[in-house]
Design a protein around this motif. Structure first.
Motif, PDB file in Angstrom:
ATOM      1  N   TYR A 166       0.710  -1.179  -0.228  1.00  0.00           N
ATOM      2  CA  TYR A 166      -0.051   0.166   0.098  1.00  0.00           C
ATOM      3  C   TYR A 166       0.913   1.306  -0.002  1.00  0.00           C
ATOM      4  O   TYR A 166       0.461   2.144   0.338  1.00  0.00           O
ATOM      5  CB  TYR A 166      -0.831   0.051   1.227  1.00  0.00           C
ATOM      6  CG  TYR A 166      -1.829  -1.189   1.199  1.00  0.00           C
ATOM      7  CD1 TYR A 166      -2.461  -1.756   0.149  1.00  0.00           C
ATOM      8  CD2 TYR A 166      -2.465  -1.652   2.496  1.00  0.00           C
ATOM      9  CE1 TYR A 166      -3.349  -2.770   0.118  1.00  0.00           C
ATOM     10  CE2 TYR A 166      -3.562  -2.474   2.535  1.00  0.00           C
ATOM     11  CZ  TYR A 166      -3.881  -3.187   1.265  1.00  0.00           C
ATOM     12  OH  TYR A 166      -4.650  -4.280   1.300  1.00  0.00           O
ATOM     13  N   LYS A 167       1.910   1.290  -0.795  1.00  0.00           N
ATOM     14  CA  LYS A 167       3.036   2.450  -0.838  1.00  0.00           C
ATOM     15  C   LYS A 167       2.315   3.488  -1.433  1.00  0.00           C
ATOM     16  O   LYS A 167       2.517   4.607  -1.033  1.00  0.00           O
ATOM     17  CB  LYS A 167       3.889   1.970  -1.396  1.00  0.00           C
ATOM     18  CG  LYS A 167       4.898   0.980  -0.681  1.00  0.00           C
ATOM     19  CD  LYS A 167       6.378   0.938  -1.261  1.00  0.00           C
ATOM     20  CE  LYS A 167       7.186  -0.220  -0.996  1.00  0.00           C
ATOM     21  NZ  LYS A 167       7.192  -0.920   0.396  1.00  0.00           N
ATOM     22  N   HIS A 168       1.272   3.379  -2.051  1.00  0.00           N
ATOM     23  CA  HIS A 168       0.490   4.489  -2.747  1.00  0.00           C
ATOM     24  C   HIS A 168      -0.528   5.217  -1.810  1.00  0.00           C
ATOM     25  O   HIS A 168      -0.796   6.355  -2.144  1.00  0.00           O
ATOM     26  CB  HIS A 168      -0.297   3.879  -4.134  1.00  0.00           C
ATOM     27  CG  HIS A 168      -1.203   2.889  -3.841  1.00  0.00           C
ATOM     28  ND1 HIS A 168      -0.874   1.647  -3.269  1.00  0.00           N
ATOM     29  CD2 HIS A 168      -2.631   3.106  -4.294  1.00  0.00           C
ATOM     30  CE1 HIS A 168      -1.968   1.042  -3.098  1.00  0.00           C
ATOM     31  NE2 HIS A 168      -2.996   1.661  -3.829  1.00  0.00           N
ATOM     32  N   PHE A 169      -0.625   4.661  -0.862  1.00  0.00           N
ATOM     33  CA  PHE A 169      -1.278   5.311   0.238  1.00  0.00           C
ATOM     34  C   PHE A 169      -0.322   6.117   1.157  1.00  0.00           C
ATOM     35  O   PHE A 169      -0.563   6.790   2.440  1.00  0.00           O
ATOM     36  CB  PHE A 169      -1.871   4.543   1.226  1.00  0.00           C
ATOM     37  CG  PHE A 169      -3.146   3.919   0.478  1.00  0.00           C
ATOM     38  CD1 PHE A 169      -4.519   4.867   0.784  1.00  0.00           C
ATOM     39  CD2 PHE A 169      -3.503   3.014  -0.303  1.00  0.00           C
ATOM     40  CE1 PHE A 169      -5.680   4.577   0.152  1.00  0.00           C
ATOM     41  CE2 PHE A 169      -4.701   2.563  -1.075  1.00  0.00           C
ATOM     42  CZ  PHE A 169      -5.738   3.431  -0.354  1.00  0.00           C
ATOM     43  N   GLY A 170       1.065   6.108   0.780  1.00  0.00           N
ATOM     44  CA  GLY A 170       2.156   6.820   1.699  1.00  0.00           C
ATOM     45  C   GLY A 170       2.676   5.813   2.695  1.00  0.00           C
ATOM     46  O   GLY A 170       3.175   6.511   3.747  1.00  0.00           O
ATOM     47  N   VAL A 171       2.188   4.710   2.860  1.00  0.00           N
ATOM     48  CA  VAL A 171       2.735   3.812   3.754  1.00  0.00           C
ATOM     49  C   VAL A 171       3.960   3.339   3.909  1.00  0.00           C
ATOM     50  O   VAL A 171       4.475   2.947   2.729  1.00  0.00           O
ATOM     51  CB  VAL A 171       1.790   2.421   3.706  1.00  0.00           C
ATOM     52  CG1 VAL A 171       2.361   1.483   4.738  1.00  0.00           C
ATOM     53  CG2 VAL A 171       0.128   2.982   4.160  1.00  0.00           C
TER      54      VAL A 171
END
Lengths: 612, 339
Positions: free
Chosen positions: A278-283
């Motif tokens: 979920y890196k696209h959530f800045g995670v």
């Protein structure tokens, strides 16, 4: 074709069992997905060994997946299966004792070779020596029929054999009138780069379905109608998936980026793996060198203004406690997820227990209060994760969120919430001096007693915090006796005060009941199911389930004292029991089993009836 | 009251702007005072606003350091500072994050965190104040104490073979490794300057005198300048009162001390050599500071920085998948609707 009859059932419990390499978890997951698509209510329980691949055919290598589905709402994966699918002798041997006499037994006849029988400890073939005479046995040559079906397909014999789980799934899909489309699409997605494997699996799946239709062995096909669930869009979800989604939701609802520090550990690793996607959530996910560093990095990120989170299970939690103690005194937000498993020490890594409660409450040096939230159902893990983040951010405190191996891997249909209905858990960073032109990092909010959160990068608010005792207000190091007494009390008071900010304990009262069953965490399903069972036979019993374990809801003592008797079932030796007896002077009694398995509703029903 | 907010023009700060109102509580004569003074006077020239500078420490005498720096700071728990600082630095690449640690903190209880921070190359500056003794707990031997050291916990002498912190850091894949001396302000400042501008983890061992429990541990190097092998990039390595001694590399790659007059070609120091063998060989010239000992920058190489890589992955994910949408995420996978 033989005429087949169709029979309606209100509920069925099926257990798929086979060797670890037989793909039972995948088979179970696909059957679950098909069942969910049909609109049944369902609950699942995977049961697998910690060993990745124990020796093939051996008893420790057996992996199982149980699904309970119904035309009404259900709460557990079922005490006992009605149907057992056993892919080899070891699976039969380890699971047959759970199948009630007269139950349906489907076995892969081809796997009952002398060598496999020997590995499973059979001295004669149970399919021939009368051992299974009292069951409805379908000995199906799953392997050879799969190989036959795939003979035109260009895959190795080994690959063809591996598709036998799809043959079994096809057969079970026919037997319980489940659609195949979802599974076909899933196979196509999963093996997109290997069309021959797609073809093999889909062919085996359809062959299994066709076998059910044509064979004389199965005269009846079963239907389970959709359950009248509340309207909305659903997905099937496990506890670990729900936690990962809950943490992302908490990030969105707070406006703070998730920083997860984690070290791989069963049964919590999946949360790290899921959030890493979920890196696209800045995670940001950080796989640390050890459990201590995982917690430390999360706390460091919190100091910098992130939503710091660390995940683990019991053996890792004990290592993190030092950092958690630091977070208590730094008064910074930190969310610690403990996916409990059987202990002590390494214990039984894949098996559930709820015996970490006292450790998370008291397992740190000195007076070190930490709020505790516990999830009750797989889907409920989503809400529990958000609630833990809410408390951590609002009160600037570490918060434990408890789940267990049962919730983590078990699944149920989950009514997907509308993001607009999720709570706003945003919090403000300190931006200016708060006391006569100076910044006092321990000047508390009069209502919440939370201290200001000033993050590096904020000009003028430079300050130092640390593990040494701090003077109230200034945060400077202090050895003053009265200050220490005050700080110990104010930290305790801050956590105790959260009781005013959480929902009251709800009671499912039964008119005339003088017995209350009080549970917490992952035992909700079995307890609620047992309560229903007792009420069906006329027993009067009330039920309440705690999701906040520290502080307790404000009305807890009143609720407990309003019943003559209180029964506390726990998968430990009586931890909540100790707490409620100490806190509320209530003469509660426990029902305690630590078998690394969820309670059955039958045993809890008996325990309740024993007190009526 | 602050030194620039990152947007407006920088206010020129001085050493006193980095002093806090807290009374410094090290023992009189402690080497930590000199290091603190060097740091406070050097910080202004870095040009990093105080609010974007963070000092993180563990436990021990050195760990009090953050309380005396007018920046953000955290005095954390024993050995864990590199882990905590890693979380901070990887989530906030805009900050200048310094770790202050000691020989017990970094090499004993926190050894694991230290080596992993070094191999990751997180943007951290790690200052290890090495006094070869446990000071705060009043005088037990440390992992850098010499074999046979008689202390309160080793009345018949220590049995432990010590770490050489520089060798350890090089072995742990550090990209910047240096050694300096508490009282040599000029040398220390230069090393700190270089560490500060290094991209990635910089490791600096500072010989620090504990005048209470281990006084004079470094005198052989500090007081006798002829024992200081000063490493200078691109220069043949010479030392001694008249530069009469030097370092030569043997055929097997190890280094030896030689008389310049009798030696052939001396070893020319190369901080930037990609392979760490040379830096490691130099670090082996003195396992403990009991004779000629190299000081200066052993190694300074470039390798991708962890926090930058992490930020790049986040950007790449947002670019390829679009910025995350919660509603979409919750509905991902197989769903069904009940009317």
């Amino acid at each position: 074709m033989n005429p087949k009859t169709v029979e309606q059932l209100d509920q069925v419990t099926i257990r798929f069992a086979g060797d670890s390499g037989d793909g039972m978890q995948l088979t179970g997951a696909r059957f679950t997905s098909e069942t969910a698509q049909l609109g049944n209510d369902l609950s699942t329980l995977p049961d697998f060994p910690a060993e990745i691949r124990a020796p093939a055919g051996s008893l420790p290598g057996v992996s199982g997946f149980q699904i309970h589905f119904a035309d009404h709402d259900i709460l557990t994966p079922g005490d006992q299966p009605n149907v057992l699918v056993a892919m080899n002798p070891a699976a039969l041997r380890t699971n047959l004792r759970d199948l009630p006499l007269g139950g349906t037994l489907i076995v892969n006849r081809d796997a009952f070779t002398d060598r496999n029988l020997e590995k499973a400890g059979y001295t004669s073939n149970p399919l021939e020596d009368g051992s299974v005479a009292e069951y409805q046995v379908h000995a199906v040559p799953l392997t050879s029929m799969t190989l036959e079906a795939l003979k035109e397909i260009d895959v190795s014999k080994r690959e063809a054999e591996r598709a036998k789980n799809m043959f079994a799934l096809g057969l079970m899909s026919w037997l319980y009138t489940r659609p195949l489309e979802g599974t076909v699409a899933s196979i196509e997605r999963k093996f997109a780069k290997r069309p021959e494997i797609v073809q093999a699996n889909v062919t085996a799946l359809r062959a299994g379905y066709a076998f059910g239709e044509t064979t004389e062995g199965f005269a009846t096909q079963y239907e389970v109608r959709p359950a009248p669930l509340p309207p909305g869009t659903y997905r099937n979800i496990t506890g670990n998936q729900a936690i990962a989604l809950g943490l992302v939701a908490a990030s969105v609802q707070s406006g703070l980026a998730v920083y997860l520090g984690a070290y791989p550990i069963t049964p919590a690793s999946e949360i790290l793996e899921t959030l890493a996607g979920y890196k696209h959530f800045g995670v940001r996910t950080f796989q640390a060198e050890d459990e201590i560093a995982a917690a430390g990095a999360a706390l460091g990120a919190s100091f910098g203004g992130a939503l710091g989170i660390t995940t683990s299970s019991g053996p890792g939690i004990v290592l993190k406690q030092e950092v958690i103690g630091l977070a208590v005194t730094l008064e910074l937000p930190l969310v610690i997820l403990d996916i409990q498993r059987a202990g002590p020490s390494t214990g039984m890594p894949t098996k559930p227990e709820q015996a970490d409660l006292l450790n998370v409450l008291f397992g740190r040096n000195s007076e070190s209060p930490v709020p505790v939230v516990a999830a009750s159902t797989p889907g409920g893990c989503f809400d529990a994760a958000i609630e833990a983040c809410r408390i951590a951010l609002k009160y600037r405190t570490p918060v434990f969120c408890l789940s267990d191996a049962y919730l983590a891997n078990g699944s149920e249909p989950w009514l997907i919430p509308d993001p607009a209905t999720l709570p706003d858990i945003s919090t403000a960073f300190a931006e200016q001096a708060d006391h006569e032109g100076a910044f006092m990092p321990y000047l508390r909010d009069v209502q919440t007693l939370a201290r200001p959160w000033a993050i590096p990068g904020t000009p003028g608010l430079e300050h130092r915090i640390g593990g040494l005792e701090k003077a109230d207000g200034t945060g400077n190091v202090s050895y003053d006796p009265d200050n220490h007494d005050y700080m110990v009390r104010v930290r305790a008071q801050k956590v105790a005060g959260i009781a005013a900010d959480i929902p009251e304990l709800e009671v499912d009262h039964d008119e005339g009941a003088d017995l209350l069953v009080l549970g917490w965490g992952g035992t909700y399903g079995p307890i609620a199911s047992a309560v229903r069972r007792v009420r069906k036979t006329g027993g009067k019993v009330a039920q309440a389930h705690l999701t906040h374990l520290n502080p307790f809801p404000a009305n807890t003592g009143g609720v407990l004292r309003s019943y003559d008797r209180v029964l506390v079932p726990e998968m430990n030796l009586g931890q909540l029991l100790k707490l409620v007896r100490a806190e509320f002077l209530v003469d509660a009694v426990g029902y305690n089993r630590v078998r690394g398995m969820p309670f059955s509703s039958a045993e809890l029903g008996e325990a309740i009836e024993g007190l009526l | 009251m602050s030194g620039g907010n990152g947007h407006g023009p920088l206010v020129q700060l001085s050493a006193k702007d980095f002093k806090t109102d807290q009374e410094v509580r090290w023992c009189p004569g402690c080497g930590d005072y000199a290091i603190l003074a060097a740091m406070q006077s050097f910080m202004p020239e870095l040009g990093v606003p105080r609010e974007r500078t963070v000092f993180v420490s563990g436990i021990g005498c050195a760990a009090r350091f953050p309380y005396y720096m007018q920046t953000y700071g955290m005095h954390s728990i024993h050995g864990r500072a590199p882990a905590i600082a890693t979380g901070l630095a990887t989530s906030r690449p805009d900050l200048s994050v310094w770790v202050v640690t000691g020989d017990g903190d970094a090499l004993s209880i926190g050894g694991n965190h230290l080596i992993h921070a070094l191999r990751r190359n997180v943007n951290l500056k790690i200052l290890l104040f090495n006094n070869q003794i446990y000071g705060l707990t009043k005088g037990q031997y440390s992992p850098t104490s010499e074999v046979g050291k008689v202390t309160k916990s080793t009345p018949m002498g220590s049995l432990d073979y010590p770490f050489n912190p520089v060798s350890l850091a090089i072995g742990a894949e550090a990209t910047f490794v240096a050694r300096s001396i508490d009282t040599d302000r000029k040398h220390l400042t230069e090393v700190l300057r270089r560490a500060a501008t290094h991209r990635g983890t910089a490791f600096v061992e500072i010989y620090q005198n504990c005048n209470i429990f281990n006084d004079g541990a470094f005198d052989v190097v500090k007081e006798q300048k002829e024992n200081q092998i000063r490493l200078e990039h691109g220069q043949p390595i010479r030392f001694g009162a008249e530069g009469e001694r030097g370092v030569r590399q043997r055929a097997d790659g190890s280094c030896e001390l030689v008389d310049v007059a009798e030696a052939g070609a001396l070893l020319v120091h190369d901080e930037h050599q990609v392979h760490s063998s040379l830096a490691f060989a130099l670090s082996r010239l003195a396992h403990t500071p009991e004779g000629p000992t190299p000081i200066g920058i052993f190694r300074d190489v470039e390798r991708p920085v962890y926090d930058e890589l992490m930020a790049e992955q986040l950007e790449a994910a947002s670019e390829s998948r679009g910025k995350g949408d919660l509603g979409e995420l919750l509905h991902a996978g197989d769903t069904w609707t009940i009317a």
